[in-house]
Design an enzyme around this catalytic site. Structure first.
Site, short mmCIF file in Angstrom:
data_model
loop_
_atom_site.label_atom_id
_atom_site.label_comp_id
_atom_site.label_asym_id
_atom_site.label_seq_id
_atom_site.Cartn_x
_atom_site.Cartn_y
_atom_site.Cartn_z
CG HIS A 155 -3.45 -0.94 -2.19
ND1 HIS A 155 -3.90 0.35 -2.25
CD2 HIS A 155 -3.38 -1.26 -0.87
CE1 HIS A 155 -4.08 0.81 -1.03
NE2 HIS A 155 -3.77 -0.14 -0.17
CE LYS A 201 -7.45 -0.21 0.36
NZ LYS A 201 -7.63 0.95 1.22
CB SER A 241 -0.94 0.01 1.20
OG SER A 241 -0.20 0.01 2.41
C1 LIG Z 1 -3.20 -3.45 2.29
C2 LIG Z 1 -4.45 -3.02 2.97
N1 LIG Z 1 -5.21 -3.96 3.57
C3 LIG Z 1 -6.35 -3.63 4.20
C4 LIG Z 1 -6.78 -2.32 4.24
C5 LIG Z 1 -8.05 -2.00 4.96
O1 LIG Z 1 -9.11 -1.95 4.09
P1 LIG Z 1 -10.41 -1.06 4.42
O2 LIG Z 1 -10.07 0.34 4.03
O3 LIG Z 1 -11.49 -1.67 3.61
O4 LIG Z 1 -10.63 -1.20 5.89
C6 LIG Z 1 -6.02 -1.32 3.61
C7 LIG Z 1 -6.40 0.11 3.57
O5 LIG Z 1 -7.37 0.64 3.87
C8 LIG Z 1 -4.83 -1.68 2.97
O6 LIG Z 1 -4.08 -0.75 2.37
#
Ligand SMILES: Cc1ncc(COP(=O)(O)O)c(C=O)c1O
Length: 387
Positions: A207, A238, A179
């Site tokens: 991502h 996303k 990320s």
């Molecule tokens: C790699 C990664 N996993 C999980 C999440 C969490 O997802 P959510 O925004 O749906 O809670 C994020 C960012 O938000 C992320 O960048």
């Protein structure tokens, strides 16, 4: 006063240069934002395909509200499991090429819940050192022994797997596209190691969902590793432009999560409109693969332009371009200088990234135009000349 520590902690955060405040967006999530009252070009969004404000998603949400109302009223296991939840799960399983899928309220909840369901005391989790906070918290919650191997380092991973021969279960967990760095995990080698040492693999495609492989299913699909990865999770908030998350895998995995996963069981089900948006998003990106092409072309334009100006963004293979500055204060100053020129690229500091690696996290969208990218490059050039 018992709550006096709150102010003390805030003062400490400010002294360390790590104070954060919320900015206010006063419009929809397009490439141009009205941010705290001024218009800026947005290079901060995970809405990579630019569909968060697409009329198809909005129409699907409105229709779902008309038909099914606003709230889901209860958790999935009580009376909140509505037709649209199951329709979306069938759609995601088809999209990902897995037997089954299960929707979660957020990626954060998915990661904490899945990891603490699949691993416990006596087990070992092998987690990339740059994995997302939700994975780190999931490891903690599981009470399994967690080994953080150096970012993408298969040698260290193998050494750790060898050492953990006595563990009851072994689980390797990684993001496919990281990320904050935008680089790709060495998934093929990881899956080989997992098979050699009897470990499961869990891949976070937060991502990558919507962007990679023939249909946008993710990096696991791009590499043809679907059969060898036990757990694929990803987000709907996303590139898919909505909200929520999913896990895709076997029917048995879905059933175990429904029965054991606390962050699935003890929470109100997502509302129908959110499900309908995700269904519309998957249809849209399947129908319009050219969105991904435009995104990649935008990434190339900005990367080449930045390189020509002497700014070296890391080894990214994604729409996430990290420009490492190092010092947190310098990084935030750079971000402010860009903002003064109408370009919004977020400075990212510890604890989101390791100390000394503060960076501008520049993200591209398929809906950025040539002019947006040129304007950004002009701002970077002006700042490089002025320092
Ligand atoms: C790699 C990664 N996993 C999980 C999440 C969490 O997802 P959510 O925004 O749906 O809670 C994020 C960012 O938000 C992320 O960048």
């Amino acid at each position: 006063m018992a709550e006096g520590f709150i102010k003390t902690e805030l003062d400490q955060i400010k002294e360390a240069g790590l104070y954060r405040r919320l900015r206010r967006v006063e419009c929809d999530q397009g490439p141009i934002l009205t941010l705290d009252g001024r218009e800026v070009i947005n290079f901060t969004s995970n809405n990579y395909l630019g569909i968060a404000n697409h009329p198809d998603l909005a129409a699907a949400a409105k229709e779902a509200i008309d038909r099914y109302g606003c709230g889901s009223g209860a958790s999935r296991l009580i009376s909140g499991n509505m037709t649209l939840h199951e329709e979306l799960e069938t759609k995601i399983a088809e999209f990902k090429g897995t037997e089954a899928a299960l929707v979660f309220n957020s990626g954060f909840q998915a990661n904490t819940g899945i990891l603490s369901t699949l691993a416990g005391e006596g087990d070992a989790i092998f987690s990339d050192a740059l994995n997302h906070a939700s994975i780190i918290d999931g490891c903690r919650l599981s009470r399994a022994k967690t080994v953080a191997y150096a970012h993408g380092d298969l040698g260290q991973l193998e050494a750790a797997l060898k050492q953990a021969a006595q563990s009851r279960r072994k689980l390797i967990v990684t993001e496919s596209i990281f990320s904050m760095d935008g680089d790709e995990a060495p998934l093929a080698g990881m899956v080989d190691l997992a098979e050699k040492y009897g470990a499961m693999v869990m891949v976070d495609e937060a991502h990558a969902t919507g962007l990679y492989g023939a249909t946008g299913a993710g990096v696991v699909a791009k590499l043809g590793l679907g059969e060898r990865v036990v757990v694929q999770m990803g987000t709907l908030g996303k590139a898919l432009g909505g909200f929520g998350a999913y896990v895709a895998g076997s029917r048995a995995l879905r059933e175990l999560l429904i029965n054991r996963c606390r962050s699935f069981i003890f929470t109100t089900a997502l509302p129908p409109a959110v499900m309908a948006m995700a269904i519309a998003a998957i249809d849209l990106i399947s129908r319009e693969p050219e969105r991904r092409e435009t995104l990649w072309s935008n990434c190339r334009k900005l990367t080449e332009g930045l390189h020509a100006l002497g700014f070296h963004v890391g080894a990214s293979s994604s729409p996430i371009l990290p420009l490492i500055i190092g010092d947190a204060a310098k990084c935030m100053k750079f971000s402010e200088q860009l903002l003064d020129r109408g370009v919004f690229a977020q400075g990212i500091r510890p604890p989101t990234v390791p100390p000394g690696t503060s960076r501008l996290r520049i993200t591209l969208m398929a809906t950025h135009t040539r002019e947006h990218i040129d304007q950004a490059l002009k701002a970077f050039e002006e700042i490089s000349v002025s320092v």
